[in-house]
Design a protein around this motif. Structure first.
Motif, mmCIF file in Angstrom:
data_model
loop_
_atom_site.group_PDB
_atom_site.id
_atom_site.type_symbol
_atom_site.label_atom_id
_atom_site.label_comp_id
_atom_site.label_asym_id
_atom_site.label_seq_id
_atom_site.Cartn_x
_atom_site.Cartn_y
_atom_site.Cartn_z
ATOM 1 N N VAL A 2 14.691 -4.345 -15.275
ATOM 2 C CA VAL A 2 13.779 -5.367 -14.733
ATOM 3 C C VAL A 2 13.444 -5.036 -13.267
ATOM 4 C CG1 VAL A 2 13.528 -7.842 -14.215
ATOM 5 C CG2 VAL A 2 14.591 -7.119 -16.344
ATOM 6 N N THR A 3 14.452 -4.542 -12.541
ATOM 7 C CA THR A 3 14.228 -4.192 -11.130
ATOM 8 C C THR A 3 13.127 -3.142 -11.011
ATOM 9 O OG1 THR A 3 16.596 -4.528 -10.798
ATOM 10 C CG2 THR A 3 15.400 -3.446 -9.015
ATOM 11 N N ILE A 4 13.227 -2.051 -11.810
ATOM 12 C CA ILE A 4 12.204 -0.998 -11.654
ATOM 13 C C ILE A 4 10.858 -1.433 -12.249
ATOM 14 C CG2 ILE A 4 13.747 0.969 -11.325
ATOM 15 C CD1 ILE A 4 13.318 1.718 -14.253
ATOM 16 N N GLY A 11 5.816 7.536 -10.898
ATOM 17 C CA GLY A 11 6.071 8.044 -12.244
ATOM 18 C C GLY A 11 7.166 7.211 -12.878
ATOM 19 N N PHE A 12 6.985 6.844 -14.140
ATOM 20 C CA PHE A 12 7.966 5.992 -14.816
ATOM 21 C C PHE A 12 8.406 6.709 -16.087
ATOM 22 C CE2 PHE A 12 9.984 2.601 -16.940
ATOM 23 C CZ PHE A 12 10.100 1.498 -16.110
ATOM 24 N N LEU A 13 9.668 7.100 -16.135
ATOM 25 C CA LEU A 13 10.179 7.761 -17.343
ATOM 26 C C LEU A 13 10.908 6.726 -18.191
ATOM 27 C CD1 LEU A 13 10.466 10.491 -18.844
ATOM 28 C CD2 LEU A 13 12.710 10.679 -17.826
ATOM 29 N N PHE A 14 10.318 6.429 -19.348
ATOM 30 C CA PHE A 14 10.897 5.407 -20.218
ATOM 31 C C PHE A 14 12.125 5.944 -20.956
ATOM 32 C CE2 PHE A 14 6.713 3.866 -19.433
ATOM 33 C CZ PHE A 14 6.804 2.489 -19.488
ATOM 34 N N TYR A 40 9.283 18.694 -6.482
ATOM 35 C CA TYR A 40 8.123 17.835 -6.204
ATOM 36 C C TYR A 40 8.363 16.884 -5.028
ATOM 37 C CZ TYR A 40 6.307 19.576 -10.636
ATOM 38 O OH TYR A 40 5.851 20.391 -11.637
ATOM 39 N N LYS A 41 9.544 16.964 -4.443
ATOM 40 C CA LYS A 41 9.914 16.141 -3.277
ATOM 41 C C LYS A 41 9.673 14.645 -3.522
ATOM 42 C CE LYS A 41 9.270 19.805 0.092
ATOM 43 N NZ LYS A 41 9.249 20.890 -0.915
ATOM 44 N N THR A 42 10.157 14.164 -4.648
ATOM 45 C CA THR A 42 9.957 12.752 -4.988
ATOM 46 C C THR A 42 11.107 11.883 -4.482
ATOM 47 O OG1 THR A 42 11.031 13.144 -7.108
ATOM 48 C CG2 THR A 42 8.637 13.179 -7.105
ATOM 49 N N THR A 43 10.816 10.612 -4.388
ATOM 50 C CA THR A 43 11.842 9.602 -4.118
ATOM 51 C C THR A 43 12.172 9.010 -5.482
ATOM 52 O OG1 THR A 43 10.716 9.116 -2.063
ATOM 53 C CG2 THR A 43 12.264 7.442 -2.858
ATOM 54 N N SER A 44 13.448 8.867 -5.810
ATOM 55 C CA SER A 44 13.757 8.439 -7.183
ATOM 56 C C SER A 44 14.726 7.267 -7.261
ATOM 57 C CB SER A 44 14.381 9.596 -7.971
ATOM 58 O OG SER A 44 13.619 10.754 -7.838
ATOM 59 N N ILE A 45 14.492 6.440 -8.265
ATOM 60 C CA ILE A 45 15.491 5.437 -8.648
ATOM 61 C C ILE A 45 15.866 5.751 -10.088
ATOM 62 C CG2 ILE A 45 15.976 3.006 -9.100
ATOM 63 C CD1 ILE A 45 14.185 2.232 -6.836
ATOM 64 N N ILE A 46 17.136 5.930 -10.334
ATOM 65 C CA ILE A 46 17.597 6.299 -11.675
ATOM 66 C C ILE A 46 18.504 5.197 -12.208
ATOM 67 C CG2 ILE A 46 18.876 8.032 -13.022
ATOM 68 C CD1 ILE A 46 18.134 9.845 -10.368
ATOM 69 N N ASP A 103 14.297 5.271 -16.374
ATOM 70 C CA ASP A 103 15.007 4.218 -17.099
ATOM 71 C C ASP A 103 15.947 4.871 -18.124
ATOM 72 O OD1 ASP A 103 15.877 1.863 -18.135
ATOM 73 O OD2 ASP A 103 13.949 1.228 -18.961
ATOM 74 N N GLU A 104 17.214 4.943 -17.775
ATOM 75 C CA GLU A 104 18.255 5.533 -18.626
ATOM 76 C C GLU A 104 17.797 6.876 -19.222
ATOM 77 O OE1 GLU A 104 20.244 2.802 -21.120
ATOM 78 O OE2 GLU A 104 20.202 1.214 -19.644
ATOM 79 N N PRO A 105 17.646 7.885 -18.379
ATOM 80 C CA PRO A 105 17.081 9.153 -18.863
ATOM 81 C C PRO A 105 17.982 9.938 -19.809
ATOM 82 C CG PRO A 105 17.785 9.367 -16.582
ATOM 83 C CD PRO A 105 17.945 7.924 -16.932
#
Lengths: 258, 257
Positions: free
Chosen positions: A62-64, A101-104, A208-214, A183-185
């Protein structure tokens, strides 16, 4: 051992704290009577990998989803690149989403399209790339990065679980987003493939120098990818620190993850 | 009891409101730039070409049976020569459009409902949305326009094939040449027969695509919802076909006669 060294090498430059790209303050979200997020506060800095750990159903996803503008918060603020997500117009939100980018968890691959068409889709419709040579070169680069070059003409149904995750990652990264939300990769994968995916996430983040939330409850994934770990329970963050700090925590709930 | 009825009405009103918002979204995205031509053509092929055999076979049998059923009655009144005219008017004005639309509701609306429903369940629609692409434009606009365009064409073909079925039935019991049969059919059909029939097929096509897309796009999470979306799409589209039919017949009778 070799893997460990590579991971340490990759994680090194991220330790510098930079500008805040995601700012969450006092976030609350309820579904009917159930209060899922009670009071979430989180700052994510540019280039940082933040892992949110927690049991299933505690509000991690829900947070992401609030960050990506898929859900509107009941209270509190969610700012991405300094702009409040909830107050955005449809056009602003669309613009923001080209940077996210959102990885489901399921990969959410378009199952009526081949691997190539899955990758073409965001290039043509999000980035509006019309030059076929550029499209082909970007597809090759993306597939090469995740080691799926041989599967280019296959349908998603012909791919294994790990390959599907790789393709999902390639499709998300092909538009070169500044922020990645995972999201739970590694859910549903065997330990070896999980490790490969976690290492790939780290490799792609550096490339790609991304900022990530996992979002995860896979401790190995957290150990490999995290610059910082946030532990969530019952809609609140209860612990925060590096993976080693969290590992040393005296809190019973936090310890139950190890 | 009263509480249940009230909650039922509330649900119905909410559903109607959602449909109006969905309809608004369709029109807004239809006139937005970047129309998905290739997907529209693919949908026309999937919806039109792949339904042709089913519509053709059904129309042929329908024309054949209708002629076989009508003949004894017309013979008893000594009006056997009226058979091609009666067949033409009933097939062109009513049976052709309604039967074709009902077949399309069963095949196409359920197909769209199930396809979009499973895309919703497997988060494919969310993935499109969150990537900054426009799922309404890619999935919904193309499908609704394809059904609106293809159902009238399928009806036209169904009408011709239905009349061919009638020709076969007439020749089982008598002898009429194809030229004479079709000239009698065409002679009996006027502009006032063709126009309302054509207009209602456009509405039928629209409602089949719209209901299929709405049910699928707004499917709940869980595999059970895919079946529910497909099923409710057929039921709602079939019901709407009869409602539209009644309205168009009434309005065209007022205007034309």
């Amino acid at each position: 051992m070799e893997d460990k060294e590579t991971i340490e090498e990759l994680k090194q430059p991220s330790s510098k704290k930079k500008e805040v790209v995601i700012h969450i303050k006092g976030l609350k979200k309820a579904f009917g009577e159930k209060e899922v997020l009670k009071n979430i506060n989180l700052d994510v800095h540019r280039g940082e990998n933040v892992v949110i750990l927690g049991k299933s159903g505690t509000g991690k996803s829900v947070t992401i989803e609030c960050i990506a503008g898929m859900l509107a918060p009941d209270e509190g603020e969610v700012k991405v690149f300094g702009d409040e997500v909830a107050g955005m117009t449809e056009k602003q939100l669309k613009e923001l989403r080209t940077k996210i980018g959102f990885l489901f968890q399921s990969g959410a691959l378009y199952d009526s399209m081949t691997v190539r068409e899955n990758l073409e889709f965001p290039l043509k419709r999000v980035l509006k790339v019309r030059d076929q040579a550029e499209i082909d070169s970007r597809i090759e680069e993306a597939l090469d990065g995740v080691g799926l070059m041989d599967a280019i003409e296959k349908m998603p149904s012909e791919l294994s679980g790990g390959m599907r995750k790789r393709l999902g990652l390639a499709r998300t990264l092909i538009v070169k987003p500044e922020i990645m939300l995972y999201d739970e990769p590694t859910t549903g994968l065997d330990p070896v493939t999980s490790r490969e995916i976690s290492q790939l996430i780290l490799k792609m983040q550096k490339k790609y120098k991304t900022t990530s939330i996992i979002i995860t409850h896979d401790m190995e994934c957290a150990e490999i990818t995290a610059d910082r770990v946030v532990v969530m329970n019952d809609g609140e963050y209860i612990a925060e620190g590096s993976f080693e700090d969290i590992k040393r925590s005296k809190d019973e709930f936090v310890r139950s993850f190890f | 009891m009263a509480e249940q009825a009230l909650s039922g009405w509330k649900k119905w009103l909410e559903g109607s409101g959602d449909q109006v918002i969905f309809l608004k979204g369709f029109f807004r995205n239809m006139f937005r730039g970047g129309f998905e031509w290739s997907e529209f053509v693919r949908q026309c092929y999937e919806i039109g070409y792949k339904s042709f055999t089913l519509v053709g076979v059904t129309a042929f049998i329908m024309g054949l049976v209708l002629a076989l059923q009508l003949r004894p009655t017309l013979v008893s009144f000594g009006a056997e020569s009226m058979l091609p005219r009666t067949l033409a008017i009933s097939i062109i004005r009513e049976i052709g459009p309604v039967i074709t639309a009902l077949i399309c509701a069963g095949k196409i609306a359920s197909g769209i409902g199930a396809e979009l429903g499973s895309m919703k369940v497997t988060e494919q629609i969310d993935a499109m949305d969150v990537s900054g692409a426009n799922p309404m434009q890619y999935l919904v606009v193309t499908r609704i326009l394809a059904t609106t365009f293809m159902v009238p064409l399928l009806t036209l073909l169904g009408d011709v094939i239905g009349l061919a079925g009638g020709f076969l039935a007439i020749n089982i019991n008598g002898k009429v040449t194809l030229m004479l049969y079709y000239s009698k059919c065409i002679d009996s059909i006027g502009f006032s027969d063709l126009l309302p029939a054509f207009i209602k097929t456009i509405f039928f096509g629209f409602v089949i695509g719209f209901i299929g897309c709405y049910k699928g796009y707004n499917s709940n999470k869980g595999t059970e919802s895919v079946g529910i979306s497909a099923n409710s799409a057929v039921v709602a589209a079939s019901l709407w076909i009869f409602v539209i039919d009644a309205i168009v017949v009434q309005v065209s009778n007022i205007i034309i006669y």
